[in-house]
Design a protein around this motif. Structure first.
Motif, PDB file in Angstrom:
ATOM      1  N   ILE A 163     -17.829  48.145  -2.142  1.00  0.00           N
ATOM      2  CA  ILE A 163     -16.405  48.484  -2.143  1.00  0.00           C
ATOM      3  C   ILE A 163     -15.785  47.956  -0.859  1.00  0.00           C
ATOM      4  CG2 ILE A 163     -14.709  50.336  -2.309  1.00  0.00           C
ATOM      5  CD1 ILE A 163     -16.892  52.117  -3.476  1.00  0.00           C
ATOM      6  N   SER A 164     -14.812  47.056  -0.996  1.00  0.00           N
ATOM      7  CA  SER A 164     -14.072  46.541   0.161  1.00  0.00           C
ATOM      8  C   SER A 164     -12.746  47.272   0.241  1.00  0.00           C
ATOM      9  CB  SER A 164     -13.837  45.041   0.028  1.00  0.00           C
ATOM     10  OG  SER A 164     -15.056  44.342   0.068  1.00  0.00           O
ATOM     11  N   MET A 165     -12.448  47.770   1.433  1.00  0.00           N
ATOM     12  CA  MET A 165     -11.259  48.604   1.608  1.00  0.00           C
ATOM     13  C   MET A 165     -10.394  48.100   2.751  1.00  0.00           C
ATOM     14  SD  MET A 165     -13.145  52.315   1.201  1.00  0.00           S
ATOM     15  CE  MET A 165     -14.676  51.778   1.995  1.00  0.00           C
ATOM     16  N   ALA A 166      -9.251  48.776   2.913  1.00  0.00           N
ATOM     17  CA  ALA A 166      -8.386  48.493   4.054  1.00  0.00           C
ATOM     18  C   ALA A 166      -9.119  48.860   5.341  1.00  0.00           C
ATOM     19  CB  ALA A 166      -7.096  49.285   3.929  1.00  0.00           C
ATOM     20  N   SER A 167      -8.572  48.431   6.453  1.00  0.00           N
ATOM     21  CA  SER A 167      -9.175  48.676   7.771  1.00  0.00           C
ATOM     22  C   SER A 167     -10.546  48.023   7.910  1.00  0.00           C
ATOM     23  CB  SER A 167      -9.279  50.183   8.054  1.00  0.00           C
ATOM     24  OG  SER A 167      -8.017  50.797   7.954  1.00  0.00           O
ATOM     25  N   ARG A 168     -10.808  46.977   7.094  1.00  0.00           N
ATOM     26  CA  ARG A 168     -12.041  46.189   7.168  1.00  0.00           C
ATOM     27  C   ARG A 168     -13.290  47.018   6.845  1.00  0.00           C
ATOM     28  NH1 ARG A 168     -12.521  44.913  12.569  1.00  0.00           N
ATOM     29  NH2 ARG A 168     -14.143  43.392  12.093  1.00  0.00           N
ATOM     30  N   ALA A 169     -13.117  48.141   6.151  1.00  0.00           N
ATOM     31  CA  ALA A 169     -14.246  49.009   5.815  1.00  0.00           C
ATOM     32  C   ALA A 169     -14.951  48.520   4.557  1.00  0.00           C
ATOM     33  CB  ALA A 169     -13.762  50.443   5.608  1.00  0.00           C
ATOM     34  N   LEU A 170     -16.283  48.621   4.567  1.00  0.00           N
ATOM     35  CA  LEU A 170     -17.118  48.275   3.416  1.00  0.00           C
ATOM     36  C   LEU A 170     -18.102  49.418   3.167  1.00  0.00           C
ATOM     37  CD1 LEU A 170     -17.902  44.579   4.318  1.00  0.00           C
ATOM     38  CD2 LEU A 170     -17.042  45.258   2.091  1.00  0.00           C
ATOM     39  N   TYR A 171     -18.127  49.926   1.941  1.00  0.00           N
ATOM     40  CA  TYR A 171     -19.116  50.917   1.542  1.00  0.00           C
ATOM     41  C   TYR A 171     -20.018  50.284   0.485  1.00  0.00           C
ATOM     42  CZ  TYR A 171     -17.218  55.145   3.815  1.00  0.00           C
ATOM     43  OH  TYR A 171     -16.827  56.101   4.725  1.00  0.00           O
ATOM     44  N   ILE A 172     -21.320  50.516   0.641  1.00  0.00           N
ATOM     45  CA  ILE A 172     -22.294  50.029  -0.331  1.00  0.00           C
ATOM     46  C   ILE A 172     -23.005  51.238  -0.934  1.00  0.00           C
ATOM     47  CG2 ILE A 172     -24.303  48.557  -0.719  1.00  0.00           C
ATOM     48  CD1 ILE A 172     -23.520  47.055   1.868  1.00  0.00           C
ATOM     49  N   TYR A 173     -22.979  51.333  -2.269  1.00  0.00           N
ATOM     50  CA  TYR A 173     -23.624  52.446  -2.977  1.00  0.00           C
ATOM     51  C   TYR A 173     -24.798  51.941  -3.807  1.00  0.00           C
ATOM     52  CZ  TYR A 173     -19.866  55.716  -1.835  1.00  0.00           C
ATOM     53  OH  TYR A 173     -18.992  56.537  -1.172  1.00  0.00           O
ATOM     54  N   ASP A 174     -25.821  52.790  -3.899  1.00  0.00           N
ATOM     55  CA  ASP A 174     -26.921  52.542  -4.826  1.00  0.00           C
ATOM     56  C   ASP A 174     -26.434  52.919  -6.222  1.00  0.00           C
ATOM     57  OD1 ASP A 174     -30.032  52.265  -5.297  1.00  0.00           O
ATOM     58  OD2 ASP A 174     -29.378  54.085  -6.338  1.00  0.00           O
ATOM     59  N   LEU A 175     -26.450  51.973  -7.152  1.00  0.00           N
ATOM     60  CA  LEU A 175     -25.886  52.196  -8.478  1.00  0.00           C
ATOM     61  C   LEU A 175     -26.608  53.302  -9.239  1.00  0.00           C
ATOM     62  CD1 LEU A 175     -24.931  48.815 -10.201  1.00  0.00           C
ATOM     63  CD2 LEU A 175     -23.453  50.762  -9.686  1.00  0.00           C
ATOM     64  N   TYR A 176     -27.924  53.307  -9.174  1.00  0.00           N
ATOM     65  CA  TYR A 176     -28.690  54.315  -9.911  1.00  0.00           C
ATOM     66  C   TYR A 176     -28.339  55.720  -9.419  1.00  0.00           C
ATOM     67  CZ  TYR A 176     -32.607  57.091 -11.597  1.00  0.00           C
ATOM     68  OH  TYR A 176     -33.363  58.067 -12.186  1.00  0.00           O
ATOM     69  N   SER A 177     -28.304  55.904  -8.108  1.00  0.00           N
ATOM     70  CA  SER A 177     -27.992  57.217  -7.548  1.00  0.00           C
ATOM     71  C   SER A 177     -26.569  57.644  -7.883  1.00  0.00           C
ATOM     72  CB  SER A 177     -28.183  57.206  -6.031  1.00  0.00           C
ATOM     73  OG  SER A 177     -29.509  56.898  -5.684  1.00  0.00           O
ATOM     74  N   LEU A 178     -25.642  56.704  -7.805  1.00  0.00           N
ATOM     75  CA  LEU A 178     -24.244  57.009  -8.103  1.00  0.00           C
ATOM     76  C   LEU A 178     -24.079  57.389  -9.569  1.00  0.00           C
ATOM     77  CD1 LEU A 178     -21.437  57.036  -6.720  1.00  0.00           C
ATOM     78  CD2 LEU A 178     -21.131  54.688  -7.545  1.00  0.00           C
ATOM     79  N   ASN A 179     -24.736  56.663 -10.442  1.00  0.00           N
ATOM     80  CA  ASN A 179     -24.654  56.961 -11.865  1.00  0.00           C
ATOM     81  C   ASN A 179     -25.275  58.313 -12.186  1.00  0.00           C
ATOM     82  OD1 ASN A 179     -24.296  56.166 -14.785  1.00  0.00           O
ATOM     83  ND2 ASN A 179     -26.529  56.331 -14.717  1.00  0.00           N
ATOM     84  N   THR A 180     -26.420  58.599 -11.585  1.00  0.00           N
ATOM     85  CA  THR A 180     -27.094  59.878 -11.834  1.00  0.00           C
ATOM     86  C   THR A 180     -26.231  61.044 -11.382  1.00  0.00           C
ATOM     87  OG1 THR A 180     -29.264  58.844 -11.564  1.00  0.00           O
ATOM     88  CG2 THR A 180     -29.156  61.233 -11.354  1.00  0.00           C
ATOM     89  N   LEU A 181     -25.614  60.912 -10.218  1.00  0.00           N
ATOM     90  CA  LEU A 181     -24.767  61.979  -9.690  1.00  0.00           C
ATOM     91  C   LEU A 181     -23.550  62.203 -10.584  1.00  0.00           C
ATOM     92  CD1 LEU A 181     -24.191  63.961  -7.358  1.00  0.00           C
ATOM     93  CD2 LEU A 181     -22.963  62.102  -6.227  1.00  0.00           C
ATOM     94  N   ALA A 182     -22.911  61.122 -10.991  1.00  0.00           N
ATOM     95  CA  ALA A 182     -21.716  61.253 -11.830  1.00  0.00           C
ATOM     96  C   ALA A 182     -22.058  61.813 -13.208  1.00  0.00           C
ATOM     97  CB  ALA A 182     -21.031  59.898 -11.963  1.00  0.00           C
ATOM     98  N   ALA A 183     -23.174  61.367 -13.777  1.00  0.00           N
ATOM     99  CA  ALA A 183     -23.554  61.817 -15.120  1.00  0.00           C
ATOM    100  C   ALA A 183     -23.938  63.291 -15.152  1.00  0.00           C
ATOM    101  CB  ALA A 183     -24.703  60.961 -15.639  1.00  0.00           C
TER     102      ALA A 183
END
Length: 362
Positions: A163-183
């Motif tokens: 995820i590229s954001m304003a203020s030059r910030a970048l967040y990187i997420y593990d897809l498997y973990s993110l999907n498991t949490l959301a599901a």
């Protein structure tokens, strides 16, 4: 459909019936080699069959309430998702034309990505959040993940979300973990997640991020800025791997000499578009100078420069097979004009020669 070749001797076709306003996004299907979606400020999403060699490439167009900023395919060639200035995330049935609102952000929806592996749609907004949707299982209750800044770009690697954001910030997420949490989140709204990113990064570029593209190899990603630069970085946070990251200047032209100082002047253009070849590892960039360039990100060399196009390059995209490169152009703001030049929104499809996108041997 008109054909022509430039200095690379590679055929290039122009799609008929293009959008009537600026193009914001183009996406090839991950399920077939010729289906192409185009999102436009003219409040439409366009579906093309790029294998057609006549004026019937436009299959259908889908009207929206406001300009569309991004679009992507879903689980197959009959499903797409769109988002834009109306703040809605929509599912589009490309066969019937039916549109279903999956969620509504508080501000414009800037970016969309769909993970086929996880059947998960992610929308990024200027409201400083992403919405995580499972359209087949829980279409009515997306999860919201707050972020520190407005979202400019989303990109997927096989196991990562960048995820590229304003203020030059970048967040990187593990897809498997993110999907498991959301599901596993509760099925009734409000459904706000507290998910820590796998990594927090700061862009190596000093100016506003324009776009981000992940390497299909799952090794890293590239970002571009409004100030004619591209940065290449790696997911591996080890000291050895991070020593490999670099940034370089591109999409610039010689503006002659300053009449007062006599120094050479660089005319700098934004790098609006990035795309990695699906199998070869090469990278395409498109800029406000109307040029598309191919790069070898490992050897840090430019491998090809195509003939300049008559307007700013808005988007580039390789198809699944890697034998086609779609290029969208629209007149930009580089010339100081606010209104788009009529007829400047055009989409080209380049047929790549066998060795055209291959990396050069050291």
């Amino acid at each position: 459909m008109p054909k022509f070749s430039d200095a690379s001797n590679s055929p290039q076709r122009e799609l008929a019936n293009p959008p009537t306003d600026a193009i914001s996004s183009i996406k090839f299907s991950p399920h077939s080699d010729s289906r192409l979606l185009v999102a436009s400020w003219d409040k439409h999403v366009y579906l093309y069959d790029t294998s057609q060699d006549d004026e019937n490439q436009l299959i259908k167009k889908f009207e929206h309430r406001a300009p569309v900023l991004d679009v992507c395919f879903g689980k197959d060639d009959n499903e797409a998702f769109s988002g834009g200035l109306d703040m809605d995330v929509r599912k589009i049935d490309l066969t019937t034309g039916e549109q279903t609102v999956l969620s509504t952000h508080d501000k414009a929806v800037k970016a969309l990505v769909y993970s086929t592996q996880h059947s998960m749609l992610i929308s990024g907004s200027w409201d400083s959040s992403i919405h995580i949707h499972h359209p087949d299982n829980k279409p009515d209750y997306p999860s919201t993940l707050p972020l520190p800044s407005k979202v400019y770009s989303l990109s997927l690697a096989p196991t990562r979300l960048v995820i590229s954001m304003a203020s030059r910030a970048l967040y990187i997420y593990d897809l498997y973990s993110l999907n498991t949490l959301a599901a596993s989140a509760e099925s009734e709204p409000p459904n706000t997640l507290n998910a820590e990113p796998w990594q927090r990064r700061e862009s190596a570029l000093k100016h506003l991020t324009r776009t981000t593209a992940c390497m299909p190899s799952d090794e890293g990603y590239a970002t571009s800025s409004i100030e004619g630069r591209i940065a290449v970085d790696w997911f591996d946070s080890s000291e050895e791997s991070q020593a490999r990251k670099y940034a370089f200047k591109c999409h610039r032209q010689n503006g002659g000499k300053d009449p007062e100082t006599g120094e050479e002047i660089d005319v700098v253009y934004p790098v609006n578009a990035l795309a990695f070849h699906p199998t070869l590892g090469s990278m395409a960039s498109g800029g406000g100078d109307g040029q598309v360039l191919l790069w070898d990100p490992l050897s840090k060399r430019r491998t090809k420069a195509y003939a300049p196009l008559p307007a700013s390059v808005a988007a580039v995209e390789f198809n699944r097979a890697g034998n086609l490169l779609a290029i969208a152009i629209s007149s930009g703001f580089e010339d100081g004009k606010v209104d788009m030049v009529e007829g400047s929104a055009r989409v080209f499809v380049r047929e790549l020669a066998e060795n055209e996108a291959k990396l050069k041997k050291k």
